[in-house]
Design an enzyme around this catalytic site. Structure first.
Site, short mmCIF file in Angstrom:
data_model
loop_
_atom_site.label_atom_id
_atom_site.label_comp_id
_atom_site.label_asym_id
_atom_site.label_seq_id
_atom_site.Cartn_x
_atom_site.Cartn_y
_atom_site.Cartn_z
N GLU A 43 0.54 -8.28 28.83
CA GLU A 43 1.62 -9.26 28.86
C GLU A 43 1.83 -9.78 27.44
O GLU A 43 0.94 -10.40 26.85
CB GLU A 43 1.25 -10.41 29.79
CG GLU A 43 2.32 -11.47 29.87
CD GLU A 43 1.82 -12.75 30.53
OE1 GLU A 43 0.96 -12.65 31.43
OE2 GLU A 43 2.27 -13.83 30.14
N ARG B 161 -1.61 -9.18 20.90
CA ARG B 161 -1.47 -8.05 21.84
C ARG B 161 -0.50 -7.00 21.30
O ARG B 161 -0.71 -5.80 21.50
CB ARG B 161 -1.02 -8.56 23.21
CG ARG B 161 -2.15 -9.34 23.89
CD ARG B 161 -1.74 -9.87 25.24
NE ARG B 161 -2.77 -10.74 25.80
CZ ARG B 161 -2.58 -11.58 26.81
NH1 ARG B 161 -1.38 -11.65 27.38
NH2 ARG B 161 -3.56 -12.33 27.25
N ARG C 196 -7.41 -11.22 24.55
CA ARG C 196 -7.38 -12.64 24.90
C ARG C 196 -8.19 -13.41 23.87
O ARG C 196 -9.42 -13.29 23.86
CB ARG C 196 -7.97 -12.85 26.30
CG ARG C 196 -7.82 -14.27 26.84
CD ARG C 196 -8.47 -14.40 28.21
NE ARG C 196 -7.83 -13.56 29.20
CZ ARG C 196 -6.72 -13.91 29.86
NH1 ARG C 196 -6.15 -15.07 29.64
NH2 ARG C 196 -6.20 -13.09 30.74
N ARG D 23 -5.77 -21.86 22.49
CA ARG D 23 -6.01 -21.93 23.94
C ARG D 23 -7.51 -21.80 24.23
O ARG D 23 -8.16 -20.87 23.76
CB ARG D 23 -5.25 -20.80 24.65
CG ARG D 23 -3.76 -20.88 24.39
CD ARG D 23 -2.97 -19.84 25.13
NE ARG D 23 -1.55 -20.01 24.85
CZ ARG D 23 -0.58 -19.28 25.38
NH1 ARG D 23 -0.89 -18.31 26.24
NH2 ARG D 23 0.67 -19.50 25.08
N SER E 128 6.51 -14.04 28.00
CA SER E 128 6.80 -14.62 29.29
C SER E 128 8.09 -15.41 29.10
O SER E 128 8.08 -16.45 28.47
CB SER E 128 5.64 -15.53 29.67
OG SER E 128 5.59 -15.74 31.06
#
Length: 425
Positions: A349, A390, A277, A262, A352
RNA sequence: GGAGGCGUCGCCUAGUCCGGUCUAUGGCGCCGCACUGCUAAUGCGGUUUGGGUUCAUCGCCCAUCGAGGGUUCAAAUCCCUCCGCCUCCGCCA
């Protein structure tokens, strides 16, 4: 892609639903008008073609019969041919315009999704130790703990690839592999493991909704016109593109352990310290493909699967029901799983879990045979079974001990080969 | 990377040289009906996909022979580009 007929026949409903996602009415109406225009242009073109087909066959008959009027009739078709060519140009333009408009419209939010934006997300439930219980004890962030252990090296990562990349050594690297292996084993009963390409055609990215609108977020290999996958969702959902599935073989459940890439354009400097991130990470992704009548049940099971991963790892988490305005482009409903990380004192997070209804199926042309014989788009769902960076960070922060070592969750011991991570020699 | 071969409506297949009754042949499979105590066999009919028209059915119309262009009144068929698969060579883990 939204259902064109729904947009044409019931514009009000679509306008109202998309308003909850923050889409302006004009945008929806523009798409509706583009569709209507394309339909009328095409209709006109088709009647011109019908005339051409009919008269062409007549020419063939006259020529076979050696009828002298054949030449006259043949020559007379030149004008119609030219008009068809013009109409074809108009049609192509109308079609492109309609397609571009439609590709920009996000999926409709589920009626059950809360109203509002990010601030209106609803925490449905929590699992594990409460956030307050961590007060009073000092927890160091994972980059300090891991840095001191010699298993995390952001400086050299930057030397290799620039900022935003991770570099792990020893037990740090092995912990990533352990997490992947653990998640695959945990879900292996339910999902078919897939090892798919990490580099895919734009068509697949468009199918899941990552293109064309979010091209800046993904890495593009221009020389071969291919894209690095931002998530395993892309190849897994794309497996059945352009196929018509037998309802007997549904639901299909796939999982893959893959690298994800990403660019994170626009999010630089925001919660980027450590492994919060990064541009490249590893993840076990879970995907389900089913018929509309079972989608709710599949959705609940998928959420449960994602939660189970965190429970086995003994990580405190909460389930957040995303408000309509915070939903992603392709989703109709999303439950985020957030793990509490005491070192950074934040809810990260880590998964998802989304229901994409028939939105991705329409884009990717994934259908099934309805008992009546007709075809209909399938429904797709996906969620992270386990996203390593994470979760890795959370494990380091939760397991840290006063002597600087880190104790890992029991379920990982067989995979890591030890209970405690000690400084690298 | 080089040379050659191939791609037809679920699967197999005819058609492509030489453009028009191709409205794409036949077999298998599948669906329906008939016959039958049941099954099998047999017979008849149906069976690409997408779109339009229609309240809906029937019907009709448009597109679709790997994809996209081109030639032509007319393209599965002729020409060009691309994609994929197979064989051989080269390279390589």
């Amino acid at each position: 892609m939204l259902d064109a007929n729904l947009l044409l026949d019931d514009t009000e409903t679509v306008v109202a639903a998309l308003a909850r996602k923050g889409v302006a009415e004009d945008t929806v109406l523009a798409a509706r008008d583009a569709l209507a225009n394309r339909r009328s242009v095409l209709s006109e073109l088709e009647s011109m073609r019908a005339e051409m087909n009919r008269r062409s066959k007549e020419v063939g008959r006259l020529m076979a019969a050696k009828d002298p009027s054949a030449e006259t009739e043949r020559a007379g078709l030149g004008d119609l041919k030219a008009r068809i060519a013009q109409q074809e140009t108009r049609n192509r333009e109308a079609e492109d315009a309609a397609r571009q408009e439609m590709l920009q419209l996000p999926n409709l939010p589920a009626p059950e999704a809360p109203d509002g934006g990010e601030a209106d997300n609803v925490v449905l439930r929590s699992w594990g130790r409460a956030e307050e219980e961590f007060r009073g004890t000092t927890y160091r962030p994972h980059w300090d703990v891991a840095g001191d252990l010699g298993i995390f090296d952001p400086e050299r990562a930057a030397k290799l690839s620039g900022s935003g990349f991770a570099l792990l050594y020893g037990d740090g690297a092995r912990l990533v592999r352990a997490l992947g292996q653990f998640a695959l084993d945990l879900h292996g009963e339910t999902y078919t493991e897939v090892l798919a390409p990490h580099v895919v055609r734009g068509q697949l990215m468009e199918g899941t909704g990552h293109l064309p609108k979010f091209a800046d977020d993904a890495y593009n290999i221009e020389s071969d016109d291919l894209w690095l996958i931002p998530t395993g969702e892309v190849p897994l959902t794309g497996l059945h593109q352009d196929e018509i599935l037998d309802p007997e073989e549904l639901p299909k459940r796939y999982m893959t352990y893959s690298a994800c890439f990403r660019r994170e354009a626009g999010s630089a400097g925001k919660d980027t310290r450590g492994l919060q991130r990064v541009h490249e990470f590893h993840k076990v992704e879970l995907v389900r493909i089913c018929t509309p009548d079972t989608v709710q049940q599949e959705f609940e099971q998928l959420l449960n699967d994602a939660e189970t991963s965190l429970q086995r790892l003994e990580l405190p988490y909460r389930v957040v029901d995303l408000a309509a305005g915070d939903l992603t482009f392709s989703s109709s409903r999303i439950f985020d799983l957030e793990v509490y990380a005491p070192g950074v004192d934040k809810w990260l997070e880590v998964s998802s879990v989304g229901n994409f209804t028939d939105f991705q199926a329409r884009r990717g042309n994934i259908r099934y045979r309805v008992p009546g014989g007709r075809t209909a788009p399938v429904n797709t769902l996906n969620g992270s079974g386990l996203a390593t960076p994470r979760v890795w960070a959370a494990i380091i922060e939760h397991g840290q001990r006063s002597d600087g070592t880190v104790e890992v969750p029991e379920v990982l011991v067989p995979y890591l080969g030890k209970k405690v991570i000690e400084p690298r020699g």
